[in-house]
Design a protein around this motif. Structure first.
Motif, mmCIF file in Angstrom:
data_model
loop_
_atom_site.group_PDB
_atom_site.id
_atom_site.type_symbol
_atom_site.label_atom_id
_atom_site.label_comp_id
_atom_site.label_asym_id
_atom_site.label_seq_id
_atom_site.Cartn_x
_atom_site.Cartn_y
_atom_site.Cartn_z
ATOM 1 N N ALA A 43 0.835 -1.380 -0.021
ATOM 2 C CA ALA A 43 -0.093 0.073 -0.053
ATOM 3 C C ALA A 43 0.844 1.138 0.001
ATOM 4 C CB ALA A 43 -0.907 -0.205 1.339
ATOM 5 N N ILE A 44 2.013 1.412 0.649
ATOM 6 C CA ILE A 44 2.635 2.437 0.763
ATOM 7 C C ILE A 44 4.185 2.656 0.114
ATOM 8 C CG2 ILE A 44 1.903 2.938 2.887
ATOM 9 C CD1 ILE A 44 4.225 1.992 4.414
ATOM 10 N N VAL A 45 4.690 1.416 -0.293
ATOM 11 C CA VAL A 45 5.901 1.685 -1.022
ATOM 12 C C VAL A 45 5.967 2.163 -2.406
ATOM 13 C CG1 VAL A 45 7.921 0.143 -1.739
ATOM 14 C CG2 VAL A 45 7.063 -0.295 0.369
ATOM 15 N N ARG A 46 6.647 3.134 -2.570
ATOM 16 C CA ARG A 46 6.647 3.721 -3.921
ATOM 17 C C ARG A 46 8.215 3.785 -4.460
ATOM 18 N NH1 ARG A 46 2.851 2.921 -3.808
ATOM 19 N NH2 ARG A 46 0.684 4.369 -3.885
ATOM 20 N N GLU A 47 8.417 3.196 -5.529
ATOM 21 C CA GLU A 47 9.604 3.126 -6.225
ATOM 22 C C GLU A 47 10.636 2.426 -5.425
ATOM 23 O OE1 GLU A 47 10.612 6.862 -7.214
ATOM 24 O OE2 GLU A 47 8.769 7.151 -8.871
ATOM 25 N N GLY A 48 10.188 1.411 -4.703
ATOM 26 C CA GLY A 48 11.033 0.509 -3.992
ATOM 27 C C GLY A 48 11.632 0.805 -2.405
ATOM 28 N N ARG A 49 10.972 2.330 -2.257
ATOM 29 C CA ARG A 49 11.509 2.761 -1.115
ATOM 30 C C ARG A 49 10.195 3.122 -0.069
ATOM 31 N NH1 ARG A 49 16.054 3.810 0.707
ATOM 32 N NH2 ARG A 49 15.326 5.000 2.044
ATOM 33 N N ALA A 50 10.124 2.782 1.284
ATOM 34 C CA ALA A 50 8.857 3.099 2.120
ATOM 35 C C ALA A 50 9.301 4.473 2.431
ATOM 36 C CB ALA A 50 8.854 2.150 3.081
ATOM 37 N N PRO A 51 8.050 5.335 2.705
ATOM 38 C CA PRO A 51 8.424 6.522 3.163
ATOM 39 C C PRO A 51 8.852 6.606 4.443
ATOM 40 C CG PRO A 51 5.951 6.147 2.844
ATOM 41 C CD PRO A 51 6.821 4.915 2.174
ATOM 42 N N ASP A 52 9.382 7.775 5.083
ATOM 43 C CA ASP A 52 9.955 7.800 6.624
ATOM 44 C C ASP A 52 8.778 7.511 7.473
ATOM 45 O OD1 ASP A 52 12.442 7.747 5.362
ATOM 46 O OD2 ASP A 52 12.484 10.180 5.615
ATOM 47 N N ASP A 53 9.057 7.329 8.716
ATOM 48 C CA ASP A 53 7.927 7.415 9.739
ATOM 49 C C ASP A 53 6.718 6.519 9.664
ATOM 50 O OD1 ASP A 53 9.814 9.234 10.590
ATOM 51 O OD2 ASP A 53 8.713 11.011 10.170
ATOM 52 N N VAL A 54 6.991 5.617 8.853
ATOM 53 C CA VAL A 54 5.559 4.729 8.874
ATOM 54 C C VAL A 54 5.939 3.614 9.759
ATOM 55 C CG1 VAL A 54 4.879 5.180 6.608
ATOM 56 C CG2 VAL A 54 6.696 3.496 6.816
ATOM 57 N N ARG A 184 2.229 7.032 18.602
ATOM 58 C CA ARG A 184 2.669 8.432 18.994
ATOM 59 C C ARG A 184 3.974 8.112 19.531
ATOM 60 N NH1 ARG A 184 1.734 10.807 15.450
ATOM 61 N NH2 ARG A 184 -0.148 10.114 14.613
ATOM 62 N N GLY A 185 4.107 7.321 20.637
ATOM 63 C CA GLY A 185 5.357 7.273 21.556
ATOM 64 C C GLY A 185 6.590 6.741 20.517
ATOM 65 N N THR A 186 6.018 5.572 19.987
ATOM 66 C CA THR A 186 6.935 4.808 18.996
ATOM 67 C C THR A 186 7.458 5.690 18.007
ATOM 68 O OG1 THR A 186 5.697 2.798 19.345
ATOM 69 C CG2 THR A 186 7.585 2.521 18.044
ATOM 70 N N ALA A 187 6.336 6.576 17.277
ATOM 71 C CA ALA A 187 7.064 7.406 16.165
ATOM 72 C C ALA A 187 7.894 8.560 16.634
ATOM 73 C CB ALA A 187 5.687 8.239 15.782
ATOM 74 N N GLN A 191 11.645 8.706 14.912
ATOM 75 C CA GLN A 191 11.648 10.051 13.863
ATOM 76 C C GLN A 191 13.036 10.271 13.731
ATOM 77 O OE1 GLN A 191 8.764 12.373 15.657
ATOM 78 N NE2 GLN A 191 10.562 13.502 16.840
ATOM 79 N N ALA A 192 13.309 10.830 12.483
ATOM 80 C CA ALA A 192 14.685 11.457 12.146
ATOM 81 C C ALA A 192 15.585 12.018 13.235
ATOM 82 C CB ALA A 192 14.761 12.602 10.881
ATOM 83 N N THR A 193 14.796 13.027 14.070
ATOM 84 C CA THR A 193 15.482 13.546 15.412
ATOM 85 C C THR A 193 14.559 12.939 16.495
ATOM 86 O OG1 THR A 193 14.458 15.688 14.730
ATOM 87 C CG2 THR A 193 16.695 15.352 14.359
ATOM 88 N N PRO A 194 14.856 12.083 17.232
ATOM 89 C CA PRO A 194 14.028 11.427 18.211
ATOM 90 C C PRO A 194 13.822 12.392 19.273
ATOM 91 C CG PRO A 194 15.792 9.863 17.661
ATOM 92 C CD PRO A 194 16.392 11.215 16.893
ATOM 93 N N ASP A 195 12.600 12.336 19.615
ATOM 94 C CA ASP A 195 11.959 13.356 20.669
ATOM 95 C C ASP A 195 11.720 12.651 22.035
ATOM 96 O OD1 ASP A 195 10.922 15.231 22.422
ATOM 97 O OD2 ASP A 195 9.571 16.036 20.698
ATOM 98 N N GLU A 196 12.895 12.677 23.047
ATOM 99 C CA GLU A 196 12.751 11.588 24.084
ATOM 100 C C GLU A 196 11.437 12.105 24.927
ATOM 101 O OE1 GLU A 196 16.988 10.771 25.189
ATOM 102 O OE2 GLU A 196 15.673 9.361 26.356
ATOM 103 N N PRO A 197 11.578 13.478 25.358
ATOM 104 C CA PRO A 197 10.534 13.805 26.470
ATOM 105 C C PRO A 197 9.353 13.650 25.785
ATOM 106 C CG PRO A 197 12.115 15.657 26.068
ATOM 107 C CD PRO A 197 12.539 14.400 25.026
ATOM 108 N N LEU A 198 8.988 13.608 24.693
ATOM 109 C CA LEU A 198 7.660 13.384 24.126
ATOM 110 C C LEU A 198 7.151 11.908 24.212
ATOM 111 C CD1 LEU A 198 5.243 14.432 22.569
ATOM 112 C CD2 LEU A 198 6.255 13.783 20.495
ATOM 113 N N ALA A 199 8.129 11.104 23.990
ATOM 114 C CA ALA A 199 7.952 9.879 24.027
ATOM 115 C C ALA A 199 7.699 9.419 25.629
ATOM 116 C CB ALA A 199 9.078 8.837 23.745
ATOM 117 N N ARG A 200 8.368 9.931 26.561
ATOM 118 C CA ARG A 200 8.343 9.706 27.879
ATOM 119 C C ARG A 200 6.651 10.260 28.243
ATOM 120 N NH1 ARG A 200 12.439 12.808 30.186
ATOM 121 N NH2 ARG A 200 13.999 11.647 29.102
ATOM 122 N N LEU A 201 6.222 11.430 27.833
ATOM 123 C CA LEU A 201 4.825 11.709 27.894
ATOM 124 C C LEU A 201 3.811 10.702 27.475
ATOM 125 C CD1 LEU A 201 3.009 14.148 28.897
ATOM 126 C CD2 LEU A 201 2.682 14.662 26.404
#
Lengths: 227, 231, 219
Positions: A43-54, A184-187, A191-201
């Motif tokens: 459903a989501i892979v385009r041209e052999g690559r999956a988009p980021d953050d999925v 949301r926590g896993t995302a 993500q490219a620049t991980p957001d630790e406090p958000l994950a903790r929340l």
């Protein structure tokens, strides 16, 4: 109280012995989860690559789909020789039986996740080793919240004829808060620049939901299971 | 518990009356038979006696206790039930099945109780085989011993003679008589009148959820059953 | 309560008939213009949508834990009203959103949780319809969990920064907006109470007919 843990432990041990012999639930659930991941990739892979953050979303969708399958099967086993009745006949605390079934299910899903998570990471470039502690906490807490409600619903649907279709219909809307927190926590971690406090929340909110769901399930199991 | 009394018990499923106006009493040391055609409500009545189904109206009292908010577990501890579906896990061995339930019932000496139960079932040499590999008769024997593990005073049996050959039936009858001598109250549902003849100390005829007659003399049961059920 | 049904139906019918004029007379909101007026219906429907979840949850607790058989009638009545007012909320919301935000739907917490609550009501009614005997207890268990979603929806907008207007908007409305809003709210509430009464009475009467039928030849 010791009686509670003794009974719960016996139920877990029994479920594990059965599963180690047949391996049916782990294998079918795992294969199903992998199939879900595969369908997603189409459903989501385009041209052999999956988009980021999925990766986070795919992971949790696979876990929840596969989880429903496992719940249905564990209680189908109890229905087969009417053994759920035998469990309810025991002079034990009914919530202890619920706790045992829940723990058994958690162990099964944990086993599935041990293979599923690295697989998703591999296929969709998710950095699972960046924050292993937080990721494991998210996985455990998310699976717990989902399985807590699922075990209760699957147990009460044992008596209902259309249980296989009703279980996901009832379960998914109720467990949406858990899914949101999990994804949301896993995302936030993936993500490219991980957001630790958000994950903790999100972990904190997730644990709050776990507490609510487990308490409410333990509380409702007894009245719901008496015919 | 030396006395079981059922007072005006009824159970409805929607508009279907599975049971209505069921009243009887019986004492310890009796073997009570619930006789009737399929769908007469025998299984529902047994489930109510086992406290896993609550009656829509009426009440069951066990000795001086009634299943209320708190007494449930205490009453369940005195009940042993053999269901129609046997309540066994086919993926486990006979010993594992018995051990699991012995733990669940809080039996004090689990290993000892289980091996004597296996000996009683005459299955000591097959104790570590899977229940799925057993014949119907062997399963039935394990299931019966499973129900008796915790020394229940009220024993409930749903169609215990189905699929048994003559030797197994005789063994089961002997076991039940032995429990009767020990002062247990046994309630069994069956439609096998030949076995019931001479075994029961009281027969209750059920038809379409109602008691249509009862008997305290088990000789000549077959004739009277036919007359009562037909009429 | 039951005596109020007829006057409430009449009153709310009359008020809802008058409401368009009142709404028309209210001044245009400066940024939204005409489309803001849908708010006079959206707000009461949304509040009653949440109220029905609470009523359903409390009735289910009474049914499940306090063995009040009649509470089940109130649970089923409020669940069906939840579907009705939920549908109203979910239709009027996007109509406004299309104009205000340019899209029919955004996945913000409050919208998502409202949709989820609607699905819970739908699942509840499906379970009652297809669950067979004994599903009343199962549905009551389901309703308990559904009720948990209500505070989550209510608070969600204030915690997350979302597109949906904050709950603090309502008390600070100027009078000329407030009058038609609370007028509509009163009309909707009376309609809700009347319908709730009617539906619960119907369910209670059904239960009585069942009981009479079952008692017919009992001792």
């Amino acid at each position: 109280m010791s009686g509670f843990f003794r009974v719960a432990w016996q139920v877990v041990r029994k479920d594990m012995t059965v599963e180690v012999r047949s391996k049916e639930i782990v294998l079918t659930t795992l294969l199903f989860a992998v199939s879900v991941v595969l369908i997603f990739s189409f459903a989501i892979v385009r041209e052999g690559r999956a988009p980021d953050d999925v990766a986070a979303g795919i992971l949790w969708v696979a876990i929840s789909f596969a989880g429903t399958l496992a719940m249905g099967r564990t209680f189908e086993r109890e229905r087969y020789n009417d053994t759920l009745r035998a469990l309810l006949l025991a002079p034990a605390d009914r919530p202890a039986i619920y706790a045992g079934k829940l723990l058994g299910l958690l162990l099964l899903l944990g086993l599935v996740e041990i293979i599923l998570v690295p697989l998703v990471a591999l296929l969709f470039n998710a950095p699972i080793l960046a924050f292993p502690g937080k990721l494991i906490t998210l996985l455990i807490a998310g699976t717990l919240g989902f399985a807590a409600v699922g075990t209760l619903f699957a147990a009460m649907l044992v008596r209902v004829r259309s249980r296989d279709t009703l279980l996901p219909v009832l379960l998914y809307p109720i467990t949406v808060p858990v899914m949101i927190c999990g994804v949301r926590g896993t995302a936030a971690l993936f993500q490219a620049t991980p957001d630790e406090p958000l994950a903790r929340l999100w972990i904190a909110i997730l644990i709050a939901w776990d507490v609510i769901f487990v308490t409410l399930s333990l509380w409702t199991f007894e009245p719901v299971m008496t015919e | 518990m030396n006395h079981l009394s059922v007072v005006d018990v009824a159970r409805y499923y929607g508009r279907r009356k599975a049971l209505s106006q069921i009243s009887f009493t019986c004492d310890a040391g009796e073997i009570v038979g619930l006789l009737g055609p399929n769908g007469a409500g025998k299984s529902t009545l047994l489930s109510i006696l086992a406290t896993i189904v609550t009656p829509s109206r009426g009440q069951v009292t066990y000795g001086d206790r009634a299943p209320g908010e708190s007494g449930g577990a205490a009453i369940r501890a005195t009940i042993g039930m053999l269901g129609h579906d046997l309540f066994l896990y086919p993926e486990l061995t006979a010993r594992e099945n018995l051990t699991f339930f012995a733990h669940l019932y809080g039996v004090a000496d689990v290993a000892g109780t289980v091996s004597s139960a296996l000996a009683q079932a005459n299955l000591s040499d097959r104790a570590d085989d899977y229940v799925s590999s057993f014949s119907r008769g062997m399963r039935q024997r394990v299931a019966l011993e499973r129900a008796l593990l915790h020394g229940p005073q009220l024993i409930l049996l749903d169609e215990p003679f189905t699929g048994l050959d003559q030797t197994s039936t005789a063994a089961l009858v002997a076991r039940l008589r032995e429990r009767q001598q020990a002062g247990c109250l046994i309630v069994l549902a069956t439609h096998d009148l030949d076995v019931a003849e001479g075994l029961l100390s009281r027969a209750i005829y059920l038809k379409e959820g109602r008691i249509v007659g009862s008997d305290t003399d088990s000789r000549g049961l077959v004739d009277r059953y036919r007359r009562t059920i037909r009429s | 309560m039951r005596k109020l049904t007829t006057p409430f139906i009449g009153l709310s019918a009359g008020m809802l008939f008058v409401a368009p004029w009142l709404i028309n007379m209210a001044p245009f909101e400066s940024t939204m213009g005409l489309v803001q007026k849908i708010f006079y219906f959206h707000f009461p429907a949304a509040i009653l949508f949440l109220v029905s979840a609470i009523v359903c949850g409390i009735a289910s607790i009474r049914f499940l834990f306090f063995k009040k058989a009649s509470a089940d009638a109130w649970a089923i009545a409020s669940a069906e009203l939840g579907l009705l007012f939920g549908a109203l909320t979910l239709v009027t919301g996007p109509l406004w959103a299309r104009k205000a935000w340019g899209v029919w739907w955004v996945w913000d917490p409050r919208l998502t949780m409202s949709l989820v609550l609607f699905l819970i009501f739908a699942a509840y009614t499906i379970l009652r319809k297809f669950g067979g005997p004994g599903s009343d207890k199962l549905a009551a268990g389901m309703a308990l969990f559904g009720m948990l979603n209500v505070p989550f929806i209510y608070v969600s907008v204030n915690i997350w920064r979302t597109l949906h207007p904050m709950t603090s908007v309502v008390p600070t409305l100027p009078t000329e907006f407030g009058i038609p809003l609370w007028f509509c709210f009163a009309a909707f509430t009376m309609l809700f109470i009347a319908l709730l009464n009617l539906r619960a009475t119907l369910a209670l009467q059904q239960a009585r007919i069942e009981a009479l039928y079952l008692d017919e030849d009992e001792a």
